[in-house]
Design an enzyme around this catalytic site. Sequence first.
Site, PDB file in Angstrom:
ATOM      1  N   CYS A  38      37.374  49.466  51.170  1.00 41.34           N
ATOM      2  CA  CYS A  38      36.679  48.993  52.377  1.00 41.34           C
ATOM      3  C   CYS A  38      37.629  48.941  53.570  1.00 41.34           C
ATOM      4  O   CYS A  38      37.341  49.519  54.631  1.00 41.34           O
ATOM      5  CB  CYS A  38      36.017  47.651  52.113  1.00 41.34           C
TER       6      CYS A  38
HETATM    7  N1  LIG Z   1      33.249  44.104  47.250  1.00 40.64           N
HETATM    8  C1  LIG Z   1      33.570  45.039  48.125  1.00 40.64           C
HETATM    9  O1  LIG Z   1      33.400  44.875  49.355  1.00 40.64           O
HETATM   10  C2  LIG Z   1      34.156  46.346  47.661  1.00 40.64           C
HETATM   11  C3  LIG Z   1      34.393  47.338  48.614  1.00 40.64           C
HETATM   12  C4  LIG Z   1      34.939  48.557  48.203  1.00 40.64           C
HETATM   13  C5  LIG Z   1      35.255  48.748  46.887  1.00 40.64           C
HETATM   14  N2  LIG Z   1      35.050  47.757  45.989  1.00 40.64           N
HETATM   15  C6  LIG Z   1      35.426  48.025  44.590  1.00 40.64           C
HETATM   16  O2  LIG Z   1      34.240  48.186  43.842  1.00 40.64           O
HETATM   17  C7  LIG Z   1      34.430  47.688  42.510  1.00 40.64           C
HETATM   18  C8  LIG Z   1      33.388  46.599  42.243  1.00 40.64           C
HETATM   19  O3  LIG Z   1      33.604  45.580  43.202  1.00 40.64           O
HETATM   20  P1  LIG Z   1      32.625  44.344  43.379  1.00 40.64           P
HETATM   21  O4  LIG Z   1      33.140  43.598  44.545  1.00 40.64           O
HETATM   22  O5  LIG Z   1      31.224  44.791  43.342  1.00 40.64           O
HETATM   23  O6  LIG Z   1      32.985  43.528  42.038  1.00 40.64           O
HETATM   24  P2  LIG Z   1      32.218  42.328  41.325  1.00 40.64           P
HETATM   25  O7  LIG Z   1      31.203  41.755  42.242  1.00 40.64           O
HETATM   26  O8  LIG Z   1      33.273  41.430  40.806  1.00 40.64           O
HETATM   27  O9  LIG Z   1      31.472  43.060  40.100  1.00 40.64           O
HETATM   28  C9  LIG Z   1      32.189  43.727  39.086  1.00 40.64           C
HETATM   29  C10 LIG Z   1      31.200  44.335  38.136  1.00 40.64           C
HETATM   30  O10 LIG Z   1      31.894  45.069  37.131  1.00 40.64           O
HETATM   31  C11 LIG Z   1      31.379  44.711  35.847  1.00 40.64           C
HETATM   32  N3  LIG Z   1      32.418  44.907  34.833  1.00 40.64           N
HETATM   33  C12 LIG Z   1      33.615  44.289  34.722  1.00 40.64           C
HETATM   34  N4  LIG Z   1      34.284  44.765  33.654  1.00 40.64           N
HETATM   35  C13 LIG Z   1      33.490  45.711  33.075  1.00 40.64           C
HETATM   36  C14 LIG Z   1      33.609  46.543  31.930  1.00 40.64           C
HETATM   37  N5  LIG Z   1      34.687  46.497  31.167  1.00 40.64           N
HETATM   38  N6  LIG Z   1      32.589  47.393  31.638  1.00 40.64           N
HETATM   39  C15 LIG Z   1      31.472  47.435  32.392  1.00 40.64           C
HETATM   40  N7  LIG Z   1      31.285  46.660  33.496  1.00 40.64           N
HETATM   41  C16 LIG Z   1      32.298  45.813  33.823  1.00 40.64           C
HETATM   42  C17 LIG Z   1      30.999  43.235  36.015  1.00 40.64           C
HETATM   43  O11 LIG Z   1      30.127  42.881  34.976  1.00 40.64           O
HETATM   44  P3  LIG Z   1      29.988  41.339  34.472  1.00 40.64           P
HETATM   45  O12 LIG Z   1      29.408  40.580  35.637  1.00 40.64           O
HETATM   46  O13 LIG Z   1      29.049  41.419  33.326  1.00 40.64           O
HETATM   47  O14 LIG Z   1      31.353  40.876  34.123  1.00 40.64           O
HETATM   48  C18 LIG Z   1      30.344  43.302  37.394  1.00 40.64           C
HETATM   49  O15 LIG Z   1      29.044  43.824  37.276  1.00 40.64           O
HETATM   50  C19 LIG Z   1      35.856  47.134  42.465  1.00 40.64           C
HETATM   51  O16 LIG Z   1      36.717  48.100  41.921  1.00 40.64           O
HETATM   52  C20 LIG Z   1      36.186  46.892  43.928  1.00 40.64           C
HETATM   53  O17 LIG Z   1      37.568  46.963  44.210  1.00 40.64           O
HETATM   54  C21 LIG Z   1      34.488  46.565  46.333  1.00 40.64           C
END
Ligand SMILES: NC(=O)c1ccc[n+]([C@@H]2O[C@H](COP(=O)([O-])OP(=O)(O)OC[C@H]3O[C@@H](n4cnc5c(N)ncnc54)[C@H](OP(=O)(O)O)[C@@H]3O)[C@@H](O)[C@H]2O)c1
Length: 339
Positions: free
Chosen positions: A149
């Site tokens: 981001c």
């Molecule tokens: N948030 C942002 O603004 C943003 C922006 C750009 C990129 N990103 C990237 O996008 C990715 C997701 O970010 P997020 O903010 O959406 O994270 P998040 O809200 O913490 O969600 C993470 C997700 O991954 C799942 N997960 C974790 N371990 C897993 C596994 N071993 N197998 C399958 N699913 C698994 C979790 O499931 P459970 O809930 O069941 O544990 C949850 O659904 C990250 O790599 C982050 O760096 C995020």
Amino acid sequence: MIKVGIVGISGYSGVTALEILLKHPKVRVTYVSANQTNGKVEDIWPKLKGQCSLSCSRYQAEKAVKSCEVIFLAVPHTVAMGLTPELLKSKVKIIDLSADYRLPEADHYQKFYETVHKDKGNLKNAVYGLPELYRTQIKKAILVANPGCYPTAAILGCAPIMATYSDTVEQIIIDAKSGVSGGGKKLSESLMFCEVNENFKAYKVLSHQHTPEIEHYLSRLAGKDFPLTFVPHLLPVNRGILATIYISLNKKMSYQQVYDLYQKFYKTEPFTRVLKPNEHAELKNVTYTNFCDIGISVDENKKLLIITSAIDNLLKGAAGQAVQNMNIMHQFEETTGLL
Ligand SMILES: NC(=O)c1ccc[n+]([C@@H]2O[C@H](COP(=O)([O-])OP(=O)(O)OC[C@H]3O[C@@H](n4cnc5c(N)ncnc54)[C@H](OP(=O)(O)O)[C@@H]3O)[C@@H](O)[C@H]2O)c1
């Protein structure tokens, strides 16, 4: 119609991708999964009541491969590189929202993410998913490394000047602020309401993991190594990133020169908007959209450019850009589902 799946549906980026894809006319969502979360999607996310009949269960490669042509990995870094090799072997295309394939050098990844890269072989297959710079490569990609981001806001704010006048650029300082959803949904003391509300702070100063990503892609544009300074801050808002970028030059440039350069560079871009003179980027104009707004000011005597760049971290900074990449990979109209 293509069949798509999302891993990480209980997270913020995963559900944002799902919301877009459920309304996308060229797509059918056939698979959703997470880690510990399971049950009906409409129970996990009540805002989707009546809009999605899928159920979420723990990730199973066999099921994912059978039901999808494209998978969005909205999972933490290190998880994505564990899932990718098997999916690619089964000819499923991947759009990875994590950081696992953004840095082409495994050593670089290890240094900044403090863990060994487990899928070095696929780093060469990854295309950096910033359409404004890599659209041609994205069209043919099997693995897209969706940008971070902060890097999206920062790189789009600097790309025109770095691609054209890198020898004139002396120094870049990126002062960026993000809303709290940038940290994801997992529990963390520093992201709790009382820690964030009515507060504003810098964090990971000079050590944020997005610094090498921004440096790498701007250096690539410049054709030479270009170290820069990046300081992130945590804003007490749910979503949005605003980067204020200070670019020192060694030669005078006029406002008109810089404005014309940015206008020309982004002229045909559907989601990157160069603002009029005296306008600057604001969160409220980009949140809940896939746009990146860019504002420009120039102090000719001080040889200083101030660029403001704003995005929604969950859309242009994550799920929106991921869908934009999917559209490009499948020759759909690039804006489908996003306007
Ligand atoms: N948030 C942002 O603004 C943003 C922006 C750009 C990129 N990103 C990237 O996008 C990715 C997701 O970010 P997020 O903010 O959406 O994270 P998040 O809200 O913490 O969600 C993470 C997700 O991954 C799942 N997960 C974790 N371990 C897993 C596994 N071993 N197998 C399958 N699913 C698994 C979790 O499931 P459970 O809930 O069941 O544990 C949850 O659904 C990250 O790599 C982050 O760096 C995020």
